[in-house]
Design a protein around this motif. Sequence first.
Motif, PDB file in Angstrom:
ATOM      1  N   ASN A  49      84.659  47.392  85.569  1.00 32.81           N
ATOM      2  CA  ASN A  49      84.602  48.454  84.561  1.00 32.81           C
ATOM      3  C   ASN A  49      84.357  49.767  85.266  1.00 32.81           C
ATOM      4  O   ASN A  49      83.508  49.859  86.144  1.00 32.81           O
ATOM      5  CB  ASN A  49      83.534  48.163  83.508  1.00 32.81           C
ATOM      6  CG  ASN A  49      82.134  48.397  84.006  1.00 32.81           C
ATOM      7  OD1 ASN A  49      81.662  49.537  84.085  1.00 32.81           O
ATOM      8  ND2 ASN A  49      81.448  47.317  84.376  1.00 32.81           N
ATOM      9  N   THR A 101      80.858  47.339  88.707  1.00 31.46           N
ATOM     10  CA  THR A 101      80.640  48.564  87.936  1.00 31.46           C
ATOM     11  C   THR A 101      80.876  49.738  88.867  1.00 31.46           C
ATOM     12  O   THR A 101      80.260  49.813  89.927  1.00 31.46           O
ATOM     13  CB  THR A 101      79.204  48.612  87.394  1.00 31.46           C
ATOM     14  OG1 THR A 101      79.012  47.488  86.539  1.00 31.46           O
ATOM     15  CG2 THR A 101      78.948  49.893  86.627  1.00 31.46           C
ATOM     16  N   ARG A 159      81.445  53.839  88.612  1.00 32.41           N
ATOM     17  CA  ARG A 159      81.512  55.018  87.742  1.00 32.41           C
ATOM     18  C   ARG A 159      81.199  56.279  88.530  1.00 32.41           C
ATOM     19  O   ARG A 159      80.259  56.306  89.300  1.00 32.41           O
ATOM     20  CB  ARG A 159      80.505  54.866  86.589  1.00 32.41           C
ATOM     21  CG  ARG A 159      80.786  53.671  85.708  1.00 32.41           C
ATOM     22  CD  ARG A 159      79.644  53.405  84.743  1.00 32.41           C
ATOM     23  NE  ARG A 159      79.859  52.154  84.013  1.00 32.41           N
ATOM     24  CZ  ARG A 159      78.909  51.496  83.359  1.00 32.41           C
ATOM     25  NH1 ARG A 159      77.668  51.951  83.331  1.00 32.41           N
ATOM     26  NH2 ARG A 159      79.184  50.367  82.726  1.00 32.41           N
TER      27      ARG A 159
END
Lengths: 337, 337, 337, 337
Positions: free
Chosen positions: A232, A155, A157
């Motif tokens: 992601n 992950t 972000r």
Amino acid sequence: MTENAGKTLDAAVFGAGRIGRIHAANLARQQGVRLKYVIDVNREAAAALAAQHGAQVADIDGALGDASIGASVICSSTDTHSELILKSAAAGKHIFCEKPVDLTVERARACAEAVERAGVIAMIGFQRRYDPTFTALKARIEAGEIGTPEMLVVTSRDPGAPPIDYIRHSGGIFKDMLIHDFDIFRWILDDEADTVHATGSCLSDPAIAEAGDIDSTAVTIRTKRGRLCQINTARRAAYGYDQRFEILGSNGMLQAGNVRPTEVVAWSKQAVSRDVPEAFFLERYRAAYASEMAHFHDAVIHGTPVRTTVADGLKALELAEAAALSWREGCVVKLGG
Amino acid sequence: MTENAGKTLDAAVFGAGRIGRIHAANLARQQGVRLKYVIDVNREAAAALAAQHGAQVADIDGALGDASIGASVICSSTDTHSELILKSAAAGKHIFCEKPVDLTVERARACAEAVERAGVIAMIGFQRRYDPTFTALKARIEAGEIGTPEMLVVTSRDPGAPPIDYIRHSGGIFKDMLIHDFDIFRWILDDEADTVHATGSCLSDPAIAEAGDIDSTAVTIRTKRGRLCQINTARRAAYGYDQRFEILGSNGMLQAGNVRPTEVVAWSKQAVSRDVPEAFFLERYRAAYASEMAHFHDAVIHGTPVRTTVADGLKALELAEAAALSWREGCVVKLGG
Amino acid sequence: MTENAGKTLDAAVFGAGRIGRIHAANLARQQGVRLKYVIDVNREAAAALAAQHGAQVADIDGALGDASIGASVICSSTDTHSELILKSAAAGKHIFCEKPVDLTVERARACAEAVERAGVIAMIGFQRRYDPTFTALKARIEAGEIGTPEMLVVTSRDPGAPPIDYIRHSGGIFKDMLIHDFDIFRWILDDEADTVHATGSCLSDPAIAEAGDIDSTAVTIRTKRGRLCQINTARRAAYGYDQRFEILGSNGMLQAGNVRPTEVVAWSKQAVSRDVPEAFFLERYRAAYASEMAHFHDAVIHGTPVRTTVADGLKALELAEAAALSWREGCVVKLGG
Amino acid sequence: MTENAGKTLDAAVFGAGRIGRIHAANLARQQGVRLKYVIDVNREAAAALAAQHGAQVADIDGALGDASIGASVICSSTDTHSELILKSAAAGKHIFCEKPVDLTVERARACAEAVERAGVIAMIGFQRRYDPTFTALKARIEAGEIGTPEMLVVTSRDPGAPPIDYIRHSGGIFKDMLIHDFDIFRWILDDEADTVHATGSCLSDPAIAEAGDIDSTAVTIRTKRGRLCQINTARRAAYGYDQRFEILGSNGMLQAGNVRPTEVVAWSKQAVSRDVPEAFFLERYRAAYASEMAHFHDAVIHGTPVRTTVADGLKALELAEAAALSWREGCVVKLGG
């Protein structure tokens, strides 16, 4: 130990911006290191950084022409990386270069070949590989704690998208942002990609789509040994900078969590709450940046092997290109090799 | 701003041991600071530390007799603190002194009076008040997040008892170990003790009891405003250094938790596990020590108010004496004032 | 196995209030149990509960005079407990009684003696000893996971004070609220109190002080074996019902944390937050209440030893009296025995 | 409210295996419900379950031919689902059916059409939609807490692979295991798939590969509105049953975490550790199963809308087929509609 062991190291820093100042300070802290030159098209920034470390402002050729200089620390804009790597290698300087090596695979490959030929030490600034949490996790995998690694979920972000002008020149989200995640993938799974699938969307700001880019991606890599990796990413996480991964092995799982500024926990009528993660990469990876430059110093002075080579930078770039192709064409991309 | 604003500061460091080296490095990092002298009965240690910072080895009178010296940084053994404070104050030097001020209330009071008379800045090294987690928590109390503070629970445990010889000269667990907790109590509750009750046991090592001391304590303080504080301490927590507290207010609760070396989480057949806390005070309070010396520097150069005064050191010592009395006599002790 | 093994059990439930309804439902769920009578001064409540379980409304003598009744389940108001225990014991009924046994040590002692003489099974509703988290922790202590237990810290806070009228008849905070904590102390440390010190304040509502009570307490117990226990309680924790404890042993620590309604974690700009704890004792101890009644059933039918005896109820009450005395007199109280 | 409001409900349970017993007990607990028939090819199992609830053993036609039966509860093996749905619908019975509707899209579609035509209430046992943590999270999304949902990451891992014989008849991992995750995807993102990409490997047991299946998958779905979903699954997580997901929205993130048996935290020399998650689906979803059957009861008696329809079962199955195709062909699959 190389012949440099015990010797001092004079260094030239290219780029006096935010990351240049951080690398300069971390390098200057090493035993026997002297920052001799600072080079930047912005002379004022160069002068300020030089003054802070008792260095001089110079130009590229002046710095690289000085035989006493042992190392180039390249923190300038991405489009100058390959040229500075090639020139530094030609001048026989050891090289630290911020990621990415270059935005094109061709030039990155040329850099890899050049440093190989020149026999200089060359290290790419994938700072995550020097983070205390990530390195502890990696060491525990290698110690066999979770058996054979099988599946990695990353992950990644950012707290917000950069200015649209930055995005236009960034090479696209896969080269600009996921380059780090592709490197983490290779490092943690200790394997190479066989196929890549990527998709994505522009969900936060239409201007990003107009610039031909996306702000959210979902990437899947299957490795040559059949291991799986899902990444992601998002340019905009409202709660801040989110950098986690977890690795499932045959015998257990290891997770790397976010780092918080403080360990305060608040109990209110509504919730039990903790700090959001460290604000952005400069805060989150403060320790990693320090450790990274110590690693470079060790490599130059003591000949310890470089953890993040130009070849690693090239591999990450190839993955970014494959992912971008997959996204554009809506297909699964088979990697060569 | 004092008249010193913008000026440089020459400092003498007394004590070249572990904590002396930390304070010296943190002070040297401040803008305009020069470590001029290092003083230690161990000349070798003094020389090593001096060499590291371009300082000279000196003796007490030599250092304090140099008019250019602006600050004494006292990191020597506890029994030398009061003498060095008194001499430094007499010589008009600003003072940073490791805790405790002294093991007797009388001498600590004399120190408080001396620095007051001399008009020098004097700061005691209660480093916890400079810890990022603790200061964030304190700021949130002051911002009213939990309403009126009502009850404080302090957990303070060491990973293991010090050598028995250290214990014999420590002044006892209340003065040696809980002195920090008594200071935290006053700071967090912003109140003074009305009554103190303390009890304890020697549970880990009979040699501690033979030395007339205990290794585990349970202290309760009721404040003048009726607020409650419970402190529990142990010399030996098998899992490491444990420094937590929580404060209940009329509108919620805030907790300060331990700090971990990494954010790795491991999922095995048996458990989901995280790192034990940072090993001991040097690791746990690394950021606090750095911030503490920056605070001292600010106080000396910019005249910002000192957060941990000699008067605070005296108050903590009075609480330690009251607690020791309560423990020895098995009674509740009423504080004066 | 007792002679009752395999047989069915007819029971009379005294008290059809909130806790009576819970115990009745949990008991009725046991194999072979029939609720035969419900007794309550509030006939309407009795009728409703009876209807739900196919029972009849009865009065005390009618219920206890029925030879088929094997067990009394006493959930009526505290001031009726001792009378119902004495009558049930005299009638040869096994007894489950909500805590406390009584508000006076004398009557509680009489109850302990009566059930002893009558040879009936008698169990007090200290439900915490049946909670999954607490029993798991206790089992792990007994398995030696943390070595010798040394220090217990109990946090016990209600979400808000009961009506002032309740407080006036509660027997005071030590008997009403801390009775549970005193029982936990004896169970977890497996030791008896040597000395007790208690202090407290009224911080949330002056009406409580006017009623002669306090709403916040800090209690310290030193055991006969020198172990330490600190209990902190508050009638009003703004964030809800807070029931935690931790036990330090020579080889580690075990903590029992709060239970949350859900495992949702929210990441916002401000904080990373989780649910506050289960609202109050009915929610928090739902599983404990079910397990408690199964335990009672096992004791009656299979003769398994009762975990929470009337003698335990008496001991907890003695501690409550000692704590109240310590608080009122401002002294340390030495326990007899 | 339907015409059934206030009425009682007689039900026939098909399948007396593990999940049948759970559903039977949860349904029997509802007000006014009577289990009248239990049907199972294993007569002994049927008899045991019937005895427990005062029901009779019957055969399919006998049960469905009884006009008093209001509901069919279908918990038999997957290959009987569609036939029992069709027959129950034809007989005008309301239907609860365990997932999946069927292993073929064609028959599942026929079921959807049949219940539609018959006008009966029909609900598929996607129990996760009734879990307290998941429903709380869903409600918070709908309340707008995180703005527009953008990215969903689902982690779904079993503690170990089922027997190879089960796997051979399971329809493959996508229909057998991910069917739940596909349903969660549609429910949480409130959107439909536009494209699906799936890859996977057999990493735990070569027998699974020999059976033509895989044990680890990585699936990516891009929705019609451009939202992204990544699902990662494994048949074997050494640490147990792992059921988490997180949903990133424009304004924050919500995570649904695992549920632990107890809230004990252990601090040892090595680590600070908590319980592993609840062992498997029967433990993890105990509350969900209870809530699910209450929901079915409400739907039948009060006419509340069914949360998990046969159409939902069909949609999940279509996704499973698309994922299996993507995996087999190594391509991205575009969904119709």
